[in-house]
Design an enzyme around this catalytic site. Structure first.
Site, PDB file in Angstrom:
ATOM      1  N   LYS A 269      -9.677   2.798  -2.141  1.00  0.00           N
ATOM      2  CA  LYS A 269      -9.873   2.153  -0.846  1.00  0.00           C
ATOM      3  C   LYS A 269     -11.240   2.485  -0.270  1.00  0.00           C
ATOM      4  O   LYS A 269     -11.594   3.644  -0.070  1.00  0.00           O
ATOM      5  CB  LYS A 269      -8.766   2.605   0.114  1.00  0.00           C
ATOM      6  CG  LYS A 269      -8.718   1.871   1.443  1.00  0.00           C
ATOM      7  CD  LYS A 269      -7.516   2.363   2.233  1.00  0.00           C
ATOM      8  CE  LYS A 269      -7.336   1.613   3.545  1.00  0.00           C
ATOM      9  NZ  LYS A 269      -6.153   2.127   4.291  1.00  0.00           N
TER      10      LYS A 269
ATOM     11  N   GLU B 161       0.851  -1.197   0.000  1.00  0.00           N
ATOM     12  CA  GLU B 161       0.000   0.000   0.000  1.00  0.00           C
ATOM     13  C   GLU B 161       0.887   1.247   0.000  1.00  0.00           C
ATOM     14  O   GLU B 161       1.934   1.277   0.648  1.00  0.00           O
ATOM     15  CB  GLU B 161      -0.875  -0.011   1.251  1.00  0.00           C
ATOM     16  CG  GLU B 161      -1.757   1.216   1.429  1.00  0.00           C
ATOM     17  CD  GLU B 161      -2.515   1.226   2.752  1.00  0.00           C
ATOM     18  OE1 GLU B 161      -3.537   1.907   2.836  1.00  0.00           O
ATOM     19  OE2 GLU B 161      -2.069   0.520   3.693  1.00  0.00           O
TER      20      GLU B 161
ATOM     21  N   CYS C 275      -5.469  -2.841   2.673  1.00  0.00           N
ATOM     22  CA  CYS C 275      -5.219  -2.766   4.112  1.00  0.00           C
ATOM     23  C   CYS C 275      -6.470  -2.880   4.994  1.00  0.00           C
ATOM     24  O   CYS C 275      -6.966  -3.972   5.234  1.00  0.00           O
ATOM     25  CB  CYS C 275      -4.440  -1.486   4.418  1.00  0.00           C
ATOM     26  SG  CYS C 275      -3.477  -1.572   5.959  1.00  0.00           S
TER      27      CYS C 275
END
Length: 258
Positions: free
Chosen positions: A110, A44, A144
């Site tokens: 995200k 990431e 994540c």
């Protein structure tokens, strides 16, 4: 047509808020990866580390990195995936890019921004799940904190591979290990997690623990060290296991909006 996918996970320390140094470092690592690899997975925010000050990064860096990824894909005939800071229409995104060896581009913003670090106040959250196909594998990439939300990853699309790119800190690494394995088992899909190592500009430590799990949650690869990790995924393993156990046939049917 091949039924396997050869992957390389680059687990490494990152230069804090320094895209130029990070691209140089990754280019050197990519140059040493064997030709047989089909897909390279980066962490990431692989050009900066997990910074909440994207204004420190020149606005041009997003486009520069995307073009760099395209060049790497073309030069080495390999696909790449990883997330970066990208500014668009005056807003910042933690945006994942997949770039195939043929030049195809897919993006994912995200969905779950990390409120504990204030990511929700700095970066715009995405609201669309991404599923794409590459070399016969149906792939779902996430970032994540998305790992903590199983509904978002639920395999309603019959994907084969779930990928998480991350900057996951040492103090909560047990959750990372446990949830990666759980995502593989509950979705009957290969699950890959790529984390970073080292210490960032805020003194958070990252212990690696990048891993590859098969559809039953058995580990194919795992490492705590700064290194490149290799694994081969087999489509026949997915098909035979799903046919034998048929757990996905009993899954709850639903759709998500927003």
């Amino acid at each position: 047509m091949s039924t396997t996918l050869n992957i390389a996970l680059i687990q490494t320390d990152l230069h804090w808020e320094d895209p130029v140094s990070n691209r140089k470092m990754f280019e050197e690592k990519i140059g040493g990866i064997p030709d047989k690899v089909d897909l390279i997975v980066l962490p990431e925010m692989f050009t900066t580390g997990f910074t909440m000050k994207p204004q420190n990064i020149d606005i041009s860096e997003g486009d520069i990195t995307v073009k760099w990824m395209q060049r790497m894909a073309q030069d080495y005939r390999v696909a790449l995936v990883g997330s970066i800071i990208f500014q668009e229409n005056g807003k910042f995104f933690n945006r994942l890019y997949f770039i195939s060896s043929e030049g195809e581009i897919e993006t994912y913003d995200k969905k779950h921004t990390f409120t504990l670090a204030g990511e929700d106040e700095v970066y715009e959250a995405g609201n669309e799940k991404l599923i794409f196909e590459y070399k016969g594998f149906k792939i779902c990439p996430m970032i994540c904190y998305d790992l903590r939300f199983p509904v978002w990853a639920r395999n309603t699309e019959d994907y084969d591979l779930l990928i998480y790119v991350a900057n996951w800190p040492k103090k909560r690494i047990n959750a990372w290990d446990t949830l990666l394995k759980a995502r593989a088992i509950e979705n009957m899909a290969y699950c890959i997690g790529v984390n970073r190592t080292g210490k960032d500009g805020l003194d958070f430590q990252y212990p690696g623990h990048s891993a590859v799990y098969d559809v039953l949650g058995e580990p194919l690869a795992f490492s705590k060290d700064e290194e490149i990790i290799y694994a081969t995924l087999d489509k026949k393993h997915i098909e035979s296991t799903r046919k034998k156990l048929r757990f996905l046939e009993d899954r709850d049917r639903f759709s998500l909006k927003g």
